[in-house]
Design a protein around this motif. Structure first.
Motif, PDB file in Angstrom:
ATOM      1  N   UNK A 463       6.198  -6.422   5.239  1.00  0.00           N
ATOM      2  CA  UNK A 463       5.550  -7.330   6.194  1.00  0.00           C
ATOM      3  C   UNK A 463       4.051  -7.240   5.991  1.00  0.00           C
ATOM      4  N   UNK A 464       3.365  -8.280   6.417  1.00  0.00           N
ATOM      5  CA  UNK A 464       1.908  -8.320   6.334  1.00  0.00           C
ATOM      6  C   UNK A 464       1.387  -8.614   7.736  1.00  0.00           C
ATOM      7  N   UNK A 465       0.720  -7.643   8.335  1.00  0.00           N
ATOM      8  CA  UNK A 465       0.213  -7.827   9.693  1.00  0.00           C
ATOM      9  C   UNK A 465      -1.243  -8.280   9.640  1.00  0.00           C
ATOM     10  N   UNK A 466      -2.097  -7.399   9.216  1.00  0.00           N
ATOM     11  CA  UNK A 466      -3.533  -7.705   9.194  1.00  0.00           C
ATOM     12  C   UNK A 466      -4.017  -8.120   7.801  1.00  0.00           C
ATOM     13  N   UNK A 467      -3.353  -7.630   6.773  1.00  0.00           N
ATOM     14  CA  UNK A 467      -3.787  -7.918   5.407  1.00  0.00           C
ATOM     15  C   UNK A 467      -4.945  -7.052   4.956  1.00  0.00           C
ATOM     16  N   UNK A 468      -5.365  -6.112   5.789  1.00  0.00           N
ATOM     17  CA  UNK A 468      -6.547  -5.296   5.492  1.00  0.00           C
ATOM     18  C   UNK A 468      -6.343  -4.443   4.248  1.00  0.00           C
ATOM     19  N   UNK A 484      -2.587 -12.151 -14.989  1.00  0.00           N
ATOM     20  CA  UNK A 484      -2.992 -13.550 -14.858  1.00  0.00           C
ATOM     21  C   UNK A 484      -2.935 -13.977 -13.396  1.00  0.00           C
ATOM     22  N   UNK A 485      -1.917 -13.465 -12.677  1.00  0.00           N
ATOM     23  CA  UNK A 485      -1.718 -13.868 -11.284  1.00  0.00           C
ATOM     24  C   UNK A 485      -1.058 -12.706 -10.536  1.00  0.00           C
ATOM     25  N   UNK A 486      -1.376 -12.591  -9.256  1.00  0.00           N
ATOM     26  CA  UNK A 486      -0.722 -11.604  -8.386  1.00  0.00           C
ATOM     27  C   UNK A 486      -0.057 -12.361  -7.238  1.00  0.00           C
ATOM     28  N   UNK A 487       1.234 -12.133  -7.053  1.00  0.00           N
ATOM     29  CA  UNK A 487       1.969 -12.770  -5.954  1.00  0.00           C
ATOM     30  C   UNK A 487       2.433 -11.665  -5.012  1.00  0.00           C
ATOM     31  N   UNK A 488       1.946 -11.705  -3.786  1.00  0.00           N
ATOM     32  CA  UNK A 488       2.388 -10.766  -2.758  1.00  0.00           C
ATOM     33  C   UNK A 488       3.509 -11.432  -1.963  1.00  0.00           C
ATOM     34  N   UNK A 489       4.625 -10.743  -1.868  1.00  0.00           N
ATOM     35  CA  UNK A 489       5.816 -11.301  -1.217  1.00  0.00           C
ATOM     36  C   UNK A 489       6.139 -10.468   0.018  1.00  0.00           C
ATOM     37  N   UNK A 490       6.243 -11.122   1.152  1.00  0.00           N
ATOM     38  CA  UNK A 490       6.570 -10.429   2.400  1.00  0.00           C
ATOM     39  C   UNK A 490       8.027 -10.672   2.763  1.00  0.00           C
ATOM     40  N   UNK A 491       8.775  -9.577   2.969  1.00  0.00           N
ATOM     41  CA  UNK A 491      10.188  -9.743   3.339  1.00  0.00           C
ATOM     42  C   UNK A 491      10.337 -10.173   4.793  1.00  0.00           C
ATOM     43  N   UNK A 492       9.240 -10.131   5.561  1.00  0.00           N
ATOM     44  CA  UNK A 492       9.232 -10.628   6.939  1.00  0.00           C
ATOM     45  C   UNK A 492       8.487 -11.952   6.993  1.00  0.00           C
ATOM     46  N   UNK A 493       8.791 -12.789   7.973  1.00  0.00           N
ATOM     47  CA  UNK A 493       8.011 -14.018   8.150  1.00  0.00           C
ATOM     48  C   UNK A 493       6.575 -13.725   8.583  1.00  0.00           C
ATOM     49  N   UNK A 494       5.786 -14.784   8.716  1.00  0.00           N
ATOM     50  CA  UNK A 494       4.400 -14.640   9.168  1.00  0.00           C
ATOM     51  C   UNK A 494       4.369 -14.076  10.589  1.00  0.00           C
ATOM     52  N   UNK A 495       3.617 -13.002  10.777  1.00  0.00           N
ATOM     53  CA  UNK A 495       3.471 -12.408  12.107  1.00  0.00           C
ATOM     54  C   UNK A 495       2.356 -13.154  12.835  1.00  0.00           C
ATOM     55  N   UNK A 496       2.747 -13.915  13.841  1.00  0.00           N
ATOM     56  CA  UNK A 496       1.809 -14.823  14.498  1.00  0.00           C
ATOM     57  C   UNK A 496       1.470 -14.433  15.928  1.00  0.00           C
TER      58      UNK A 496
END
Length: 636
Positions: A463-468, A484-496
């Motif tokens: 999960x990505x909460x703050x992204x800090x 060339x590219x970095x893809x960060x994948x969160x197994x949780x949805x956006x924490x809103x």
């Protein structure tokens, strides 16, 4: 989770159903209960590292003898400190009087912590005030056994102000405006009320005071006490309690937000926050561990009778999905499968983002809790490769060349351990800039695996909460490999949205998804929505709790899910890295597919399971607008 957040507490309750002598004869120790309590707490250490506490109660102790023992400690080593303290007491006896150490009756009469009812608690504070006084278990003392109360819990109430006012109306004067005090005093008040009613009833029947004490102990209606106490609670809770004479209970909130599991045989009843703790400590299969139903209490009477009784009307079950994604131990069989499924369900989105170029992609995970989802992604990618090979090799009508066949058979996804969580670094230097530089080295990476300027790195986080941490550490470290590219994948949805049921995610400004939505509003000249939502939140303060809706949803409504994700990618990308950065989030729909029995998704959807949740989210937004950093609720 790369962004560390505090969360959840852990509970443990043990009720020995046999005399201590039974455990001495069968297991070679009268300290069977204490040993098991230690195991249950250590196996739930993940749930609390700010402090811990235990309490025990002895049954049928003669007047003038101590029957309640309690000890609490602070810090991540609190469990060890507590049990070392207890162990030292017994070590003295074992050394000086070994025969007495083997005498269960002597131990019960002379040693503390030798009770038949044992309680343990692990604490994660949701306030900065982390003192010994705030550690559970809490004790409400009285000279009448049946009026003593010990409680510990994993809970947070959204309406502490309302509950406090009710205590004022009852004539009480609590010393603090926190939910632990209000819960303790609310149960304590109705425990007193029940005692008074029974005393009057038996007094009229001509019984002596001594006889009445025993009759009250036999006839206390625990379910009724809990029913009256919890009538106006709004929150998530799993609370265990013991009355001084030995009745015990564990109660779970009506939406099943907080978890509680139990096991019972003819020797013991045990309750914990997590199922694997019971399985490990008692070596039992998964199907013998049961879940306490929402709105019900597991009640263990002093005489050993056990019942599961409803104390409040259950609502739609909204068990916390974050329990499954991150907080609970992944050794639970169901959680393990669910976390793998979360990773597998991300496979299609990940393959699209790399344009199905398996050959030039390196898959990794951000330790430590994303590892299981990583295995699921691994399975999904391998499944795709097998299907691709089947289509190319088995369904072609023309003859395939040897080179083509060799190339197709040699497709092998590259799954590597790229990100390594280093030993915890201490930031001795006090300047902010230097401290930030130290934080950037909490993670390390494996070199010479990524082909510079050719490969894409796909790194899964739970999960990505703050992204800090992504911004300050992980992305910079991965960029050193020159992908060339970095893809960060969160197994949780956006924490809103903030939590208000026991997890320390209460400030709107700390969510990178919220930051992204606000940024997009301002970029597109839609800043008026911020002001409109603020005024709606102010107006909601005068509404009845049940009438309040979540106005903060309007902040996100103008944008698609992908638009928010792209803005998050922009926000977390350090200005001084070369690789392109993308972010992929789990969808809410796929979360429900993976965790069908845990649909408490308010962090992601804004759909709170209690009326108080909507009040909290609106207050959190108001605090953000007003520049306040306080929480939108009271807690301990």
């Amino acid at each position: 989770m790369s962004d560390s957040i505090k969360h959840e507490c852990g509970i443990a309750l043990i009720r020995l159903l046999k005399p201590l002598s039974f455990y001495q004869e069968k297991y070679g120790t009268s300290l069977y209960g204490l040993n098991k309590l230690y195991l249950l707490m250590e196996k739930q250490h993940n749930r609390g590292q700010d402090g811990a506490g235990i309490a025990t109660i002895k049954l049928d102790v003669k007047p003038g003898h101590r029957y309640i023992s309690r000890y609490r400690a602070l810090g991540k080593n609190a469990i060890s400190e507590i049990f070392e303290y207890v162990q030292r007491k017994f070590a003295v006896v074992q050394k000086s009087n070994p025969e007495e150490f083997l005498d269960s009756q002597w131990l019960k009469e002379n040693m503390s912590f030798t009770g038949e009812v044992l309680m343990g608690h692990l604490r994660y504070s949701t306030q900065s005030n982390n003192s010994l006084e705030n550690c559970h278990p809490f004790l409400r003392q009285n000279n009448w056994k049946t009026r003593n109360l010990v409680i510990a819990g994993n809970f947070n109430m959204t309406n502490v102000d309302e509950l406090l006012e009710q205590l004022f109306e009852l004539g009480q004067h609590p010393k603090e405006q926190v939910d632990t005090v209000t819960v303790l005093e609310k149960i304590g008040h109705f425990l007193d009320t029940e005692n008074n009613a029974l005393f009057d009833q038996f007094k009229k029947q001509g019984y002596s005071n001594v006889e009445i004490s025993e009759l009250i102990a036999q006839n206390l209606d625990v379910a009724n006490i809990l029913r009256r106490s919890a009538k106006t609670w709004d929150g998530g809770y799993a609370i265990n309690g013991i009355f001084g004479h030995g009745d015990a209970f564990v109660m779970r909130d009506p939406a099943g937000i907080r978890p509680a599991y139990y096991y019972q045989d003819d020797e013991v009843v045990v309750v914990t926050s997590e199922r694997p703790a019971i399985q490990t400590a008692f070596n039992i299969p998964i199907d013998e561990v049961k879940e306490i139903d929402p709105g019900h209490a597991l009640i263990i009477k002093r005489d050993g009778r056990v019942s599961l009784e409803q104390f409040i009307t259950p609502t739609e079950k909204k068990a916390c999905s974050f329990e499954r994604i991150y907080f609970s131990r992944g050794s639970d069989a169901s959680i393990y499968k669910e976390r793998k499924m979360l990773g597998q369900l991300l496979c299609d989105s990940v393959l699209k983002s790399i344009d199905y170029n398996i050959k030039k992609t390196v898959f990794a995970f951000i330790p430590n809790t994303a590892e299981i989802a990583y295995y699921g992604l691994h399975d999904g990618v391998n499944k795709y490769v097998k299907e691709l090979q089947g289509r190319k090799l088995l369904r072609r009508s023309d003859k395939i060349s040897d080179d083509e066949m060799s190339e197709m058979l040699n497709i092998s996804p590259r799954f590597e351990k790229l990100v390594i969580k280093d030993a915890k670094l201490r930031t001795f230097i006090t300047q902010d800039a230097d401290r930030q530089d130290m934080v950037a080295h909490v993670y390390d990476t494996t070199y010479e695996v990524v082909k510079p300027h050719e490969d894409t790195i796909v790194a899964i986080d739970d999960s990505i909460v703050r992204g800090t941490t992504l911004r300050q550490s992980i992305l910079k470290i991965l960029d050193r490999l020159s992908p060339k590219k970095i893809i960060i994948v969160s197994s949780a949805p956006q924490i809103r949205y903030p939590d208000c049921y026991g997890i320390d995610m209460s400030r709107m400004g700390e969510f990178v998804a919220f930051e992204a939505a606000i940024s997009l509003l301002r970029q597109r000249g839609m800043g008026n929505i911020i002001e409109e939502v603020y005024h709606k939140c102010i107006l909601s303060l005068s509404q009845e709790k049940e009438e309040v809706i979540n106005h903060v949803k309007e902040i996100y409504e103008p944008f698609t899910y992908d638009e928010i994700s792209k803005e998050i990618a922009r926000i977390i990308t350090p200005h001084d890295i070369n690789a392109e950065v993308d972010v992929i989030y789990q969808t809410l729909e796929n979360l429900h597919v993976a965790c069908p029995d845990h649909r408490g998704d308010w962090y992601f959807s804004g759909d709170y399971p209690t009326a108080g949740g909507n009040k909290v989210v609106n207050r959190a937004f108001m605090n953000w607008v007003e520049g306040k950093t306080t929480r939108a609720y009271f807690s301990a």
